[in-house]
Design a protein around this motif. Structure first.
Motif, PDB file in Angstrom:
ATOM      1  N   MET A   1       0.851  -1.192   0.000  1.00 49.26           N
ATOM      2  CA  MET A   1       0.000   0.000   0.000  1.00 49.26           C
ATOM      3  C   MET A   1       0.886   1.242   0.000  1.00 49.26           C
ATOM      4  SD  MET A   1      -2.873  -0.999   2.871  1.00 49.26           S
ATOM      5  CE  MET A   1      -3.304   0.728   3.124  1.00 49.26           C
ATOM      6  N   ILE A   2       0.550   2.215  -0.828  1.00 49.36           N
ATOM      7  CA  ILE A   2       1.301   3.472  -0.891  1.00 49.36           C
ATOM      8  C   ILE A   2       0.307   4.611  -0.734  1.00 49.36           C
ATOM      9  CG2 ILE A   2       2.835   4.925  -2.281  1.00 49.36           C
ATOM     10  CD1 ILE A   2       3.463   2.275  -3.890  1.00 49.36           C
ATOM     11  N   SER A   3       0.599   5.543   0.162  1.00 50.71           N
ATOM     12  CA  SER A   3      -0.299   6.685   0.360  1.00 50.71           C
ATOM     13  C   SER A   3       0.516   7.944   0.652  1.00 50.71           C
ATOM     14  CB  SER A   3      -1.276   6.427   1.512  1.00 50.71           C
ATOM     15  OG  SER A   3      -0.604   6.385   2.758  1.00 50.71           O
ATOM     16  N   SER A   4      -0.126   9.089   0.422  1.00 51.45           N
ATOM     17  CA  SER A   4       0.486  10.380   0.742  1.00 51.45           C
ATOM     18  C   SER A   4      -0.623  11.407   0.896  1.00 51.45           C
ATOM     19  CB  SER A   4       1.472  10.800  -0.354  1.00 51.45           C
ATOM     20  OG  SER A   4       0.855  10.784  -1.628  1.00 51.45           O
ATOM     21  N   GLY A   5      -0.256  12.597   1.336  1.00 51.29           N
ATOM     22  CA  GLY A   5      -1.232  13.676   1.457  1.00 51.29           C
ATOM     23  C   GLY A   5      -2.169  13.553   2.630  1.00 51.29           C
TER      24      GLY A   5
ATOM     25  N   HIS B   1      -1.525  14.614   5.696  1.00 54.79           N
ATOM     26  CA  HIS B   1      -1.403  15.988   6.186  1.00 54.79           C
ATOM     27  C   HIS B   1      -1.128  16.860   4.965  1.00 54.79           C
ATOM     28  CE1 HIS B   1       0.007  13.910  10.111  1.00 54.79           C
ATOM     29  NE2 HIS B   1      -1.318  14.027  10.066  1.00 54.79           N
ATOM     30  N   ALA B   2      -2.117  17.660   4.593  1.00 54.47           N
ATOM     31  CA  ALA B   2      -2.152  18.179   3.217  1.00 54.47           C
ATOM     32  C   ALA B   2      -1.173  19.304   2.945  1.00 54.47           C
ATOM     33  CB  ALA B   2      -3.575  18.647   2.892  1.00 54.47           C
ATOM     34  N   ASN B   3      -0.555  19.901   3.972  1.00 53.31           N
ATOM     35  CA  ASN B   3       0.481  20.906   3.706  1.00 53.31           C
ATOM     36  C   ASN B   3       1.862  20.270   3.593  1.00 53.31           C
ATOM     37  OD1 ASN B   3       0.468  20.295   6.480  1.00 53.31           O
ATOM     38  ND2 ASN B   3       1.328  22.271   7.041  1.00 53.31           N
ATOM     39  N   GLU B   4       1.911  18.936   3.582  1.00 49.97           N
ATOM     40  CA  GLU B   4       3.148  18.184   3.356  1.00 49.97           C
ATOM     41  C   GLU B   4       3.068  17.629   1.932  1.00 49.97           C
ATOM     42  OE1 GLU B   4       2.936  15.296   6.479  1.00 49.97           O
ATOM     43  OE2 GLU B   4       2.825  16.826   8.054  1.00 49.97           O
ATOM     44  N   THR B   5       3.645  18.342   0.983  1.00 51.62           N
ATOM     45  CA  THR B   5       3.274  18.135  -0.417  1.00 51.62           C
ATOM     46  C   THR B   5       4.276  17.328  -1.237  1.00 51.62           C
ATOM     47  OG1 THR B   5       4.253  20.290  -0.970  1.00 51.62           O
ATOM     48  CG2 THR B   5       1.903  20.243  -0.453  1.00 51.62           C
ATOM     49  N   SER B   6       5.490  17.104  -0.743  1.00 49.49           N
ATOM     50  CA  SER B   6       6.476  16.396  -1.569  1.00 49.49           C
ATOM     51  C   SER B   6       6.124  14.927  -1.738  1.00 49.49           C
ATOM     52  CB  SER B   6       7.879  16.532  -0.966  1.00 49.49           C
ATOM     53  OG  SER B   6       7.997  15.827   0.256  1.00 49.49           O
ATOM     54  N   GLY B   7       5.436  14.329  -0.757  1.00 48.01           N
ATOM     55  CA  GLY B   7       5.075  12.925  -0.846  1.00 48.01           C
ATOM     56  C   GLY B   7       4.100  12.633  -1.966  1.00 48.01           C
ATOM     57  N   VAL B   8       3.237  13.599  -2.283  1.00 43.22           N
ATOM     58  CA  VAL B   8       2.272  13.413  -3.367  1.00 43.22           C
ATOM     59  C   VAL B   8       3.010  13.203  -4.683  1.00 43.22           C
ATOM     60  CG1 VAL B   8       0.409  14.499  -4.664  1.00 43.22           C
ATOM     61  CG2 VAL B   8       0.512  14.774  -2.164  1.00 43.22           C
ATOM     62  N   VAL B   9       3.984  14.067  -4.956  1.00 37.76           N
ATOM     63  CA  VAL B   9       4.770  13.946  -6.184  1.00 37.76           C
ATOM     64  C   VAL B   9       5.612  12.676  -6.142  1.00 37.76           C
ATOM     65  CG1 VAL B   9       6.498  15.053  -7.651  1.00 37.76           C
ATOM     66  CG2 VAL B   9       4.835  16.460  -6.406  1.00 37.76           C
ATOM     67  N   GLY B  10       6.240  12.419  -4.992  1.00 41.59           N
ATOM     68  CA  GLY B  10       7.094  11.233  -4.862  1.00 41.59           C
ATOM     69  C   GLY B  10       6.342   9.942  -5.084  1.00 41.59           C
TER      70      GLY B  10
ATOM     71  N   SER C   1      -2.922   5.702  -3.151  1.00 36.78           N
ATOM     72  CA  SER C   1      -3.854   6.820  -2.910  1.00 36.78           C
ATOM     73  C   SER C   1      -2.989   8.046  -2.656  1.00 36.78           C
ATOM     74  CB  SER C   1      -4.782   6.531  -1.725  1.00 36.78           C
ATOM     75  OG  SER C   1      -4.059   6.075  -0.596  1.00 36.78           O
ATOM     76  N   PRO C   2      -2.705   8.822  -3.704  1.00 38.65           N
ATOM     77  CA  PRO C   2      -1.686   9.868  -3.609  1.00 38.65           C
ATOM     78  C   PRO C   2      -2.111  11.123  -2.865  1.00 38.65           C
ATOM     79  CG  PRO C   2      -2.666   9.876  -5.793  1.00 38.65           C
ATOM     80  CD  PRO C   2      -3.248   8.696  -5.065  1.00 38.65           C
ATOM     81  N   LEU C   3      -3.432  11.317  -2.695  1.00 42.06           N
ATOM     82  CA  LEU C   3      -3.910  12.507  -1.990  1.00 42.06           C
ATOM     83  C   LEU C   3      -5.076  12.117  -1.095  1.00 42.06           C
ATOM     84  CD1 LEU C   3      -3.839  15.486  -1.383  1.00 42.06           C
ATOM     85  CD2 LEU C   3      -5.206  15.907  -3.441  1.00 42.06           C
TER      86      LEU C   3
ATOM     87  N   CYS D   1       0.788  -6.277   3.520  1.00 48.89           N
ATOM     88  CA  CYS D   1       1.375  -6.313   4.860  1.00 48.89           C
ATOM     89  C   CYS D   1       2.338  -5.151   5.092  1.00 48.89           C
ATOM     90  CB  CYS D   1       2.107  -7.637   5.084  1.00 48.89           C
ATOM     91  SG  CYS D   1       1.006  -9.061   5.181  1.00 48.89           S
ATOM     92  N   LEU D   2       2.565  -4.337   4.070  1.00 46.57           N
ATOM     93  CA  LEU D   2       3.416  -3.149   4.190  1.00 46.57           C
ATOM     94  C   LEU D   2       2.649  -1.942   3.674  1.00 46.57           C
ATOM     95  CD1 LEU D   2       6.130  -1.640   4.655  1.00 46.57           C
ATOM     96  CD2 LEU D   2       6.739  -2.268   2.304  1.00 46.57           C
ATOM     97  N   HIS D   3       2.626  -0.907   4.469  1.00 49.76           N
ATOM     98  CA  HIS D   3       2.023   0.371   4.076  1.00 49.76           C
ATOM     99  C   HIS D   3       3.141   1.411   4.075  1.00 49.76           C
ATOM    100  CE1 HIS D   3      -0.843   3.923   5.264  1.00 49.76           C
ATOM    101  NE2 HIS D   3      -0.404   4.022   4.007  1.00 49.76           N
ATOM    102  N   ILE D   4       3.400   2.024   2.921  1.00 48.25           N
ATOM    103  CA  ILE D   4       4.368   3.109   2.803  1.00 48.25           C
ATOM    104  C   ILE D   4       3.588   4.419   2.819  1.00 48.25           C
ATOM    105  CG2 ILE D   4       6.231   4.096   1.427  1.00 48.25           C
ATOM    106  CD1 ILE D   4       6.474   1.325   0.057  1.00 48.25           C
ATOM    107  N   ASN D   5       3.803   5.216   3.850  1.00 46.96           N
ATOM    108  CA  ASN D   5       2.993   6.395   4.135  1.00 46.96           C
ATOM    109  C   ASN D   5       3.909   7.624   4.103  1.00 46.96           C
ATOM    110  OD1 ASN D   5       1.042   8.166   5.000  1.00 46.96           O
ATOM    111  ND2 ASN D   5       0.705   7.205   6.992  1.00 46.96           N
TER     112      ASN D   5
END
Length: 581
Positions: A343-347, A349-358, A377-379, A436-440
């Motif tokens: 699982m991969i997710s980002s955004g 906390h929405a003012n932390e924006t580099s993870g969305v692009v990454g 789920s990128p955002l 079994c792995l979530h990258i957040n």
């Protein structure tokens, strides 16, 4: 739209000019400490001096830093070393006044600086300047503070205005607290909100808009992304103070992450008007979405929601959705294959924006691999993201933590009951992938975070007050199979990350400065990358890897480095999971 409160406040510097133009002060020396930029303070000094008043008007915010920027009695080149004795006060954290001295050593990089804490110095810094000639010069730098109680009955020692009048023959005739325009604006805003008749249950509103006008310009410091910003500091203090008051009103812990209050939106704007002002109103959720495109690989700032959805649609797989309380969609994609799923997710906390692009860059690579198996789920928090896009239009270099949480005012990860809204995107990703792995992917402030009118250090976020490089947090469920996995996993991931050009030196520079002002970091360094490893009870996924890059307010090359590191982490973690799961 419904108005709650509106007021204008005269500037303290203007009041000083008017008050001390009277003849009785002709033989006096005036010293004042106020929350104002250098331009306003110096203009007031000159006006008073024309009236025959010897005046010095200093900053009540970060007084030690301002002393070295404005009142140093010698050229920097004449100073060989500096010794600063800072106050230790029973009513404040031990390193509170040391934190206020940040980033002095970076500003005086050619001089050796020693910091010493002392309980003897309750109201000032003792500065010893050791000159190249061997002489020593001692200056006491007053740091005006007052002990006060907040609306939620917390006791804080906070910076405040001050006034000292010394008569040429009678000596000191006034030496007392001065409630400045900045403090009046803050307290009148909180009082208006606390005295308003709110409905009985949360959410109390859709959007609580607090529009503040201050005529004080930000002052960039000659170190990294640091600046003196009274407007940013006021945004942070207003947002969290109001949030804390509503949480206590609802029966929650003031610094917990429960409660669905609504969207609190302080918008602190620069004005050329010579007064301060605030207008508080209730309004409906703002539903416009950001648009436009830039190169994903070399994005120099946060990308638009339009581009996020477009990039996600390029990934082959099954679409799934969640919906926020405002009606915005949270988009997910499940790409199936024979690999161990991730699982991969980002955004979040929405003012932390580099993870969305990454995240989007990483899955673009992964989707080209034949066996790849992941959800993305990128955002996760589109409402907060769009608020952030609104706020940076006028203040692009501010952290804007009002955009951190959802439109309900909570952290989506902490929701315990239905409706789950945004959080259901993770639940669906878990259900589909059985990962079994979530990258957040996360971020945090790239410069100092303060709350000057509430004890200076941001409560509940003490470890985030100044940047300390990129690091990883790994959470696991403690079961034997994952204990052995985590060690091999982190060795592999950090070895890959240590090869990212400039990352290790970037980390070391920030950690060295953090250690000087905040104390030792409690990280374990693996291949030069700081890691925190925690066992948690009943996690949603057996292992969660959280990234933390100091990305808030970054642009241009600094932002590119941030999302390059986020991308590299996802790709390394995905590969490690295939090897060791």
């Amino acid at each position: 739209m419904s108005s709650i409160f509106s007021t204008h406040i005269s500037l303290t510097t203007d009041w000083l000019i008017k008050e001390f133009s009277q003849s009785e002060y002709q033989d006096c020396t005036l010293e004042a400490w106020v929350f104002a930029d250098k331009t306003h303070r110096q203009k007031a000094e000159m006006s008073l001096q024309k009236l025959g008043i010897n005046a010095k008007i200093r900053s009540a915010y970060k007084p030690l830093i301002h002393f070295f920027m404005e009142d140093l009695p010698f050229p920097k080149s004449d100073i060989k070393a500096i010794q600063v004795t800072y106050p230790i006060h029973d009513a404040a954290p031990e390193k509170r006044f040391l934190l206020e001295a940040y980033p002095l050593s970076a500003l005086m990089e050619k001089q050796e600086i020693e910091f010493i804490g002392s309980e003897k110095h309750q109201d000032h810094y003792k500065v010893v300047l050791i000159l190249a000639s061997g002489e020593s010069h001692v200056v006491n730098v007053f740091a005006p503070n007052h002990l006060h109680s907040t609306l939620i009955n917390e006791q804080h020692l906070s910076p405040t205005g001050w006034i000292k009048i010394t008569h040429s023959s009678r000596g000191v005739c006034k030496n007392e607290q001065l409630i400045t325009d900045y403090e009046q604006l803050f307290h009148q805003t909180l009082n208006a909100i606390s005295q308003h008749s709110w409905q009985e249950k949360e959410p109390y509103f859709e959007e609580l808009k607090i529009t503040v006008h201050l005529p004080y310009q930000d002052q960039d410091l000659p170190y990294e992304h640091e600046s003196i910003s009274l407007r940013e500091a006021l945004h942070e203090d207003l947002y969290f103070s109001i949030l804390e008051w509503f949480k206590v009103k609802s029966g929650y812990l003031a610094h917990g992450r429960e409660g669905q209050i609504g969207h609190i939106v302080p918008d602190v704007l620069y004005t050329e008007d010579q007064h301060a002002g605030v207008h508080i109103e209730l309004q409906a959720y703002q539903l416009q979405n950001s648009t436009g495109f830039q190169s994903l690989e070399y994005a120099k700032k946060a990308i638009s929601q339009e581009q996020i959805e477009t990039e996600l649609n390029k990934i082959e797989g099954e679409s799934f959705f969640a919906q926020t309380i405002t009606g915005r969609q949270v988009h997910g994609r499940y790409h199936t294959g024979s690999d161990h799923p991730v699982m991969i997710s980002s955004g979040q906390h929405a003012n932390e924006t580099s993870g969305v692009v990454g995240a989007l860059k990483a899955v673009r690579v992964l989707s080209q691999k034949k066996r790849s198996h992941f959800s993305i789920s990128p955002l996760e928090n589109p409402d907060g993201y769009e608020l952030h896009q609104r706020l940076i239009q006028n203040n692009p270099k501010h952290m804007h933590h009002a955009a951190r949480y959802t439109a309900l005012g909570d952290d989506l990860e902490n929701r315990k009951h239905e409706p789950f809204y945004e959080k259901s995107i993770r639940q669906q990703a878990k259900q589909r992938s059985q990962a079994c792995l979530h990258i957040n992917l996360h971020g945090y402030p790239s410069h100092e975070w303060t709350r000057p009118l509430s004890g200076y250090v941001p409560h509940g976020f003490d470890m985030w007050t100044i940047p300390k490089g990129f690091f990883l947090i790994l959470r696991h469920n403690g079961e034997d199979e994952w204990l052995s996995y985590t060690e091999k996993f982190l060795q592999f991931v950090t070895a890959r990350l240590s090869q990212v050009s400039g990352l290790v030196s970037f980390n070391q520079k920030q950690i060295d400065l953090y250690t000087q002002y905040a104390g030792e970091v409690n990280f374990r360094f693996i291949n030069g990358i700081p890691c925190l490893i925690n066992q948690v009870q009943n996690p949603d996924v057996p292992v969660q890897l959280i990234t933390e890059f100091p990305d808030e307010t970054l642009y241009e090359d600094a932002f590119i480095l941030a999302h390059q590191v986020q991308t590299a982490t996802v790709l390394a973690a995905y590969e490690a999971h295939q090897l060791f799961a």
